[in-house]
Design a protein around this motif. Structure first.
Motif, PDB file in Angstrom:
ATOM      1  N   THR A 107      47.507  45.006  27.648  1.00 42.12           N
ATOM      2  CA  THR A 107      49.104  44.857  27.883  1.00 42.12           C
ATOM      3  C   THR A 107      49.673  45.646  29.105  1.00 42.12           C
ATOM      4  N   LEU A 108      49.319  47.080  29.044  1.00 43.57           N
ATOM      5  CA  LEU A 108      49.532  47.940  29.866  1.00 43.57           C
ATOM      6  C   LEU A 108      49.076  47.656  31.369  1.00 43.57           C
ATOM      7  N   ARG A 109      47.638  47.480  31.263  1.00 45.02           N
ATOM      8  CA  ARG A 109      46.886  47.226  32.488  1.00 45.02           C
ATOM      9  C   ARG A 109      47.524  45.988  33.414  1.00 45.02           C
ATOM     10  N   THR A 110      48.172  44.887  32.763  1.00 44.82           N
ATOM     11  CA  THR A 110      48.624  43.820  33.165  1.00 44.82           C
ATOM     12  C   THR A 110      49.899  44.088  33.679  1.00 44.82           C
ATOM     13  N   LEU A 111      50.546  44.901  32.895  1.00 43.55           N
ATOM     14  CA  LEU A 111      52.090  45.452  33.671  1.00 43.55           C
ATOM     15  C   LEU A 111      51.836  46.298  34.732  1.00 43.55           C
ATOM     16  N   SER A 112      50.751  46.937  34.958  1.00 48.31           N
ATOM     17  CA  SER A 112      50.581  47.879  36.178  1.00 48.31           C
ATOM     18  C   SER A 112      49.956  46.880  37.211  1.00 48.31           C
ATOM     19  N   GLY A 113      49.557  45.702  37.162  1.00 48.34           N
ATOM     20  CA  GLY A 113      48.918  45.198  38.372  1.00 48.34           C
ATOM     21  C   GLY A 113      47.589  44.945  38.409  1.00 48.34           C
ATOM     22  N   LEU A 114      46.713  45.554  37.231  1.00 47.43           N
ATOM     23  CA  LEU A 114      45.380  45.687  37.285  1.00 47.43           C
ATOM     24  C   LEU A 114      44.861  44.623  36.686  1.00 47.43           C
ATOM     25  N   LEU A 115      45.593  43.720  36.016  1.00 46.65           N
ATOM     26  CA  LEU A 115      45.120  42.716  35.578  1.00 46.65           C
ATOM     27  C   LEU A 115      46.252  41.424  35.736  1.00 46.65           C
ATOM     28  N   ARG A 116      45.591  40.179  35.926  1.00 44.86           N
ATOM     29  CA  ARG A 116      46.546  39.325  36.153  1.00 44.86           C
ATOM     30  C   ARG A 116      46.847  38.334  34.752  1.00 44.86           C
ATOM     31  N   PRO A 117      48.109  37.846  34.587  1.00 44.84           N
ATOM     32  CA  PRO A 117      48.449  37.317  33.360  1.00 44.84           C
ATOM     33  C   PRO A 117      48.047  35.916  33.582  1.00 44.84           C
ATOM     34  N   VAL A 118      47.616  35.103  32.475  1.00 40.76           N
ATOM     35  CA  VAL A 118      47.417  33.686  32.510  1.00 40.76           C
ATOM     36  C   VAL A 118      48.688  32.661  32.376  1.00 40.76           C
ATOM     37  N   GLY A 119      49.742  33.320  31.844  1.00 41.75           N
ATOM     38  CA  GLY A 119      51.006  32.781  31.379  1.00 41.75           C
ATOM     39  C   GLY A 119      51.931  33.812  31.050  1.00 41.75           C
ATOM     40  N   GLY A 120      53.408  33.337  31.114  1.00 40.64           N
ATOM     41  CA  GLY A 120      54.558  34.352  30.831  1.00 40.64           C
ATOM     42  C   GLY A 120      55.108  34.993  31.986  1.00 40.64           C
ATOM     43  N   GLN A 121      56.057  35.759  31.726  1.00 44.69           N
ATOM     44  CA  GLN A 121      56.727  36.422  32.716  1.00 44.69           C
ATOM     45  C   GLN A 121      56.804  37.847  32.596  1.00 44.69           C
ATOM     46  N   ILE A 122      56.800  38.840  33.619  1.00 47.27           N
ATOM     47  CA  ILE A 122      56.929  40.154  33.554  1.00 47.27           C
ATOM     48  C   ILE A 122      58.033  40.655  34.654  1.00 47.27           C
ATOM     49  N   LYS A 123      59.131  41.028  34.102  1.00 50.98           N
ATOM     50  CA  LYS A 123      60.317  41.227  35.180  1.00 50.98           C
ATOM     51  C   LYS A 123      60.779  43.029  35.002  1.00 50.98           C
ATOM     52  N   PHE A 124      60.732  43.306  36.121  1.00 50.17           N
ATOM     53  CA  PHE A 124      61.081  44.850  36.323  1.00 50.17           C
ATOM     54  C   PHE A 124      62.394  44.988  37.082  1.00 50.17           C
ATOM     55  N   GLN A 125      63.405  45.383  36.447  1.00 55.44           N
ATOM     56  CA  GLN A 125      64.759  45.313  37.423  1.00 55.44           C
ATOM     57  C   GLN A 125      65.081  44.018  37.599  1.00 55.44           C
ATOM     58  N   GLY A 126      64.683  42.951  36.811  1.00 55.51           N
ATOM     59  CA  GLY A 126      65.122  41.797  37.226  1.00 55.51           C
ATOM     60  C   GLY A 126      64.133  40.917  38.240  1.00 55.51           C
ATOM     61  N   ARG A 127      62.928  41.842  38.597  1.00 55.71           N
ATOM     62  CA  ARG A 127      62.162  41.228  39.695  1.00 55.71           C
ATOM     63  C   ARG A 127      60.834  40.854  39.005  1.00 55.71           C
ATOM     64  N   SER A 128      60.338  39.423  39.333  1.00 58.21           N
ATOM     65  CA  SER A 128      59.217  39.241  38.724  1.00 58.21           C
ATOM     66  C   SER A 128      57.832  40.116  39.396  1.00 58.21           C
ATOM     67  N   LEU A 129      56.983  40.568  38.419  1.00 55.89           N
ATOM     68  CA  LEU A 129      55.847  41.291  38.872  1.00 55.89           C
ATOM     69  C   LEU A 129      54.705  40.319  38.620  1.00 55.89           C
ATOM     70  N   LYS A 130      54.799  39.065  38.550  1.00 48.98           N
ATOM     71  CA  LYS A 130      53.633  38.411  38.046  1.00 48.98           C
ATOM     72  C   LYS A 130      52.655  38.407  39.277  1.00 48.98           C
ATOM     73  N   LYS A 131      52.907  38.420  40.485  1.00 50.01           N
ATOM     74  CA  LYS A 131      51.849  38.412  41.249  1.00 50.01           C
ATOM     75  C   LYS A 131      51.935  39.637  42.321  1.00 50.01           C
ATOM     76  N   THR A 132      52.471  40.670  41.691  1.00 45.97           N
ATOM     77  CA  THR A 132      52.668  41.914  42.545  1.00 45.97           C
ATOM     78  C   THR A 132      51.348  42.869  42.332  1.00 45.97           C
ATOM     79  N   PRO A 133      50.779  43.125  43.498  1.00 46.36           N
ATOM     80  CA  PRO A 133      49.453  44.027  43.501  1.00 46.36           C
ATOM     81  C   PRO A 133      49.672  45.510  42.935  1.00 46.36           C
TER      82      PRO A 133
END
Length: 238
Positions: free
Chosen positions: A46-72
């Motif tokens: 979970t932490l590795r995905t939040l920090s951009g080291l892994l890519r999720p296959v589904g769902g959403q991660i939002k930081f300050q309202g901004r999606s991080l799903k494809k953020t390096p």
């Protein structure tokens, strides 16, 4: 009001094996939120995905309202998420000071960087005393201090700590947990992954229990600390 971090139905897989199976939680500014669970529960993934080291296959991660799903990963750091990883991953041949400065590699505000270096030395005096030594000469607990100090050098809005007490002596573990409590008192927002459930829940505003990729129980830190099933499974009580 939008939470600082919002995780919604997050799914992460290694090939065909789903390691995180649709979890949802949030972290409000100024909170300490902890994920507890046994090895293989999906906490580190979970932490590795939040920090951009892994890519999720589904769902959403939002930081300050901004999606991080494809953020390096490097952009995730620049947005204000810092990750102190399991295993510390310091640079052993570099000095303690240079390891800390690496945490500020995206910054150019020299005076503020120097101020944050001093803050790291105030939090962890042993690092200041030995700042010109190679980081590899530090004990495991001191290396954990260095990893945390390095993460703080990016001036994070959210500090993610992965197993900060792993492999440490009881005395050093107490020092690390006391530092996390001090950071909380200073207003640092923290997402804490920790196998020492008692220590983590004692510090946390909210906690989530993970089992095989799912969140199976959520509540305030104190509620979970006194939950009978948590006490039996994670605190070693009958």
């Amino acid at each position: 009001m939008t939470a600082l971090l919002e995780v919604e139905d997050l799914r992460v897989a290694y090939g065909k094996i789903e390691a995180v199976k649709g979890i949802s939680f949030k972290v409000e500014a100024g909170e300490v939120v902890t994920l507890i669970g046994t090895n293989g529960a999906g906490k580190t993934t979970t932490l590795r995905t939040l920090s951009g080291l892994l890519r999720p296959v589904g769902g959403q991660i939002k930081f300050q309202g901004r999606s991080l799903k494809k953020t390096p990963a490097h952009q995730v750091v620049s947005l204000g998420l810092a990750h102190s990883p399991e295993g510390r991953h310091i640079f052993p041949r570099m000095t303690i000071e240079d390891n800390l400065r690496l945490g500020a590699f995206l910054r150019s505000d020299k005076q503020a960087i120097d101020k944050d270096m001093q803050r790291a030395y105030d939090l962890f005096p042993i690092l200041g005393e030995r700042r010109k030594q190679a980081a590899g000469t530090l004990s495991g607990g001191e290396q954990q201090m260095l990893a945390m100090g390095r993460a703080l050098m990016s001036q994070p809005k959210l500090l993610m700590l992965d197993e900060p007490s792993m492999g440490l002596s009881p005395i050093m573990m107490q020092k690390i947990m006391a530092t996390i409590a001090e950071l909380k008192a200073q207003g640092t927002t923290i997402l804490l992954v920790e196998q020492n459930a008692q220590a983590a829940l004692s510090l946390a505003d909210h906690g989530h229990v993970m089992e095989v990729g799912n969140i199976v129980l959520s509540g305030t830190g104190q509620d979970l600390l006194h939950d009978e099933s948590v006490r039996k499974a994670y605190l070693g009580e009958d």
